[in-house]
Structure formats: C-alpha cells, structure tokens
Motif scaffolding. Structure first.
Motif, PDB file in Angstrom:
ATOM      1  N   PHE A  85       0.826  -1.206   0.000  1.00 29.73           N
ATOM      2  CA  PHE A  85       0.000   0.000   0.000  1.00 29.73           C
ATOM      3  C   PHE A  85       0.866   1.264   0.000  1.00 29.73           C
ATOM      4  CE2 PHE A  85      -2.754  -3.261   1.823  1.00 29.73           C
ATOM      5  CZ  PHE A  85      -3.914  -3.069   1.091  1.00 29.73           C
ATOM      6  N   TYR A  86       1.923   1.253   0.841  1.00 30.90           N
ATOM      7  CA  TYR A  86       2.817   2.410   0.892  1.00 30.90           C
ATOM      8  C   TYR A  86       3.556   2.596  -0.434  1.00 30.90           C
ATOM      9  CZ  TYR A  86       2.060   2.661   5.945  1.00 30.90           C
ATOM     10  OH  TYR A  86       1.489   2.800   7.181  1.00 30.90           O
ATOM     11  N   GLY A  90       1.388   1.178  -9.877  1.00 26.65           N
ATOM     12  CA  GLY A  90       1.431   2.527  -9.322  1.00 26.65           C
ATOM     13  C   GLY A  90       1.983   3.564 -10.292  1.00 26.65           C
ATOM     14  N   VAL A 112      -2.181  11.785  -5.719  1.00 22.04           N
ATOM     15  CA  VAL A 112      -2.025  11.580  -4.277  1.00 22.04           C
ATOM     16  C   VAL A 112      -3.273  10.925  -3.690  1.00 22.04           C
ATOM     17  CG1 VAL A 112      -1.765  12.716  -2.051  1.00 22.04           C
ATOM     18  CG2 VAL A 112      -0.384  13.471  -3.991  1.00 22.04           C
ATOM     19  N   GLY A 150      -3.577   7.343  -4.701  1.00 19.55           N
ATOM     20  CA  GLY A 150      -2.643   6.486  -3.983  1.00 19.55           C
ATOM     21  C   GLY A 150      -3.048   6.257  -2.538  1.00 19.55           C
ATOM     22  N   LEU A 151      -3.636   7.278  -1.916  1.00 21.57           N
ATOM     23  CA  LEU A 151      -4.026   7.155  -0.515  1.00 21.57           C
ATOM     24  C   LEU A 151      -5.296   6.334  -0.326  1.00 21.57           C
ATOM     25  CD1 LEU A 151      -3.382  10.784   0.786  1.00 21.57           C
ATOM     26  CD2 LEU A 151      -2.051   8.738   1.303  1.00 21.57           C
ATOM     27  N   LEU A 176      -5.007   2.670   1.032  1.00 21.82           N
ATOM     28  CA  LEU A 176      -4.525   2.647   2.415  1.00 21.82           C
ATOM     29  C   LEU A 176      -5.618   3.112   3.368  1.00 21.82           C
ATOM     30  CD1 LEU A 176      -1.952   1.985   3.983  1.00 21.82           C
ATOM     31  CD2 LEU A 176      -1.299   4.381   3.801  1.00 21.82           C
ATOM     32  N   THR A 209       1.225   4.058  -3.028  1.00 19.15           N
ATOM     33  CA  THR A 209       1.003   5.486  -2.798  1.00 19.15           C
ATOM     34  C   THR A 209       2.194   6.310  -3.262  1.00 19.15           C
ATOM     35  OG1 THR A 209      -0.423   5.041  -0.891  1.00 19.15           O
ATOM     36  CG2 THR A 209       0.547   7.241  -1.036  1.00 19.15           C
TER      37      THR A 209
END
Length: 232
Positions: free
Chosen positions: A136-137, A173, A207, A210-211, A214, A140
């Motif tokens: 997940f990180y 990503g 952003v 990507g967030l 999570l 992001t």
C-alpha cells in the motif's frame, strides 16, 4: 566469499557505467531540446527499423532507470513521440518497472544486509510495517511524482518487501503517470518544460488515488475492531 565477489563486481560495473555517463557527457542526449530537434530523425529510423528501434529504446531506458541516472522523464516523452500512446505506454511501463526492479535489487544486494545488521533493532517497527502494508505504501509513493523515482527504488530495496510484489505494485502505481507523460510525448513539439506536464490538480489526483487503498484498508480494520469490541 562468492557473494562478496558478486558485490564487488556489481559495484565496479555500476560505478563504471555511471562514470562513463558523466565522462562522455551522455546527459546532453537526455534533454528536451535535443529530443525535440532529433524527433523527425528518430521517427524516420523507427519507420524503417521498428524492431531495432524498440530494442535499443528499451535497453537505454532500462539502463537509465537501473542506474538511477537522470533521463527517465525525457525517455518517456520520447516513447510517446515515437510509438504513440498505446504502444508507447506498454513499452515504457515494462521498461521503467524492469529498470526500477534492477535498481531495487542492486540496493538490496549491496546495502540491505549491512544496514539491517547495524540498525536492525531500530528498524524492526519499520520492517514489520512494510511486511504488513508495504504494498500500500509503495503504491502510494509510486503515484506521487514529487517523490523521486530512484529514491523509492533504493529505499524499498532495504526493506523486507518481496521482489515480485515490488515489481507488480510498481508497474501498477507508475501506470497513471506513465500514461500522462507518454500522451504528452505525442505532442512533443508543444512542450516547453517538464514542469508544465503535471498540473497541481493532476498531482493532487494522483495523491488521492494512492491514498485511497490505504485509507480503505485502515477504515475496514477500524470497523472490524469496533465490531469485535461490541461483541466482547
């Protein structure tokens, strides 16, 4: 002993290639003005030698990204100018991911063991977090163009994330940003600077995109904890 020899060989090879890049001023070929001036010549060669052009482009792109050299953004624009949006996106997506994975593996081979042995106790929390939520990180970070491409490759190489996970999450990503830059490359003549390609609104969209996974994961965990608390 064999691993030490491999490490020395990799260090020598990487250092030699990076030194050659700067000694022979190869960076002068990776700027916007140069590829705009050479666009017609590149396109003519591609029309006559498509397979050779794609192979040469892929080799250069992978080398640039694997060695963390400046030029990935320019190469992506060139991919759009040469191959168009669909073909260019496919080629760039795989080349950038392969190059990133090679940089990741080099960092892991050369640095991970020494850093983990020296700071293992201090990094335990980070290692556990990456093991649980590293994908997940990484996803992001890949979606945020403001985070340098090569930094993510090198830092993630020091973590416990698996290579297969790194490869596929990186490809996913980086895909939105790849499409944006490849598409911009199809209008290469109208581009005056790289900064103008990504607007603040587009950056914010990346952003948030990507967030979202999570945030969704954390929200589900919070709901489950509350349900368990009520049940008990």
């Amino acid at each position: 002993m064999n691993q030490r020899i491999v490490k020395i060989a990799v260090v020598v090879l990487v250092a030699a290639l990076i030194a050659a890049f700067f000694i022979f001023d190869l960076g002068s070929y990776f700027n916007l003005e140069f590829i705009k001036a050479q666009r017609d010549a590149y396109q003519a060669y591609y029309q006559q030698n498509p397979a050779v052009t794609i192979a040469a482009y892929a080799a250069v792109y992978i080398a640039v990204t694997a060695l963390s050299l400046p030029g990935a953004a320019i190469m992506t624009l060139l991919g759009g100018a040469l191959f168009g949006v669909i073909t260019g996106t496919i080629i760039v997506s795989f080349c950038s991911t392969i190059g990133a994975t090679l940089a990741f593996l080099v960092a892991r081979l050369l640095l991970r063991d020494s850093i983990q042995s020296k700071f293992g106790d201090k990094l335990e929390t980070i290692n556990n977090g990456i093991a649980r939520e590293g994908m997940f990180y990484l996803f992001t970070m890949r979606l945020i163009p403001a985070i340098p491409f090569f930094v993510i490759n090198l830092v993630m190489g020091l973590t416990p994330i698996r290579t297969v996970q790194f490869f596929f999450v990186s490809q996913l990503g980086m895909f939105p940003g790849t499409i944006v830059f490849v598409n911009a490359g199809t209008q290469l003549a109208q581009i005056d600077s790289l900064a103008g390609i990504l607007s603040p609104t587009l950056l914010l969209s990346f952003v948030l995109l990507g967030l979202f996974p999570l945030i969704a994961k954390k929200s589900i965990e919070l709901v489950n904890k509350r349900r368990q608390a009520k049940a008990s």
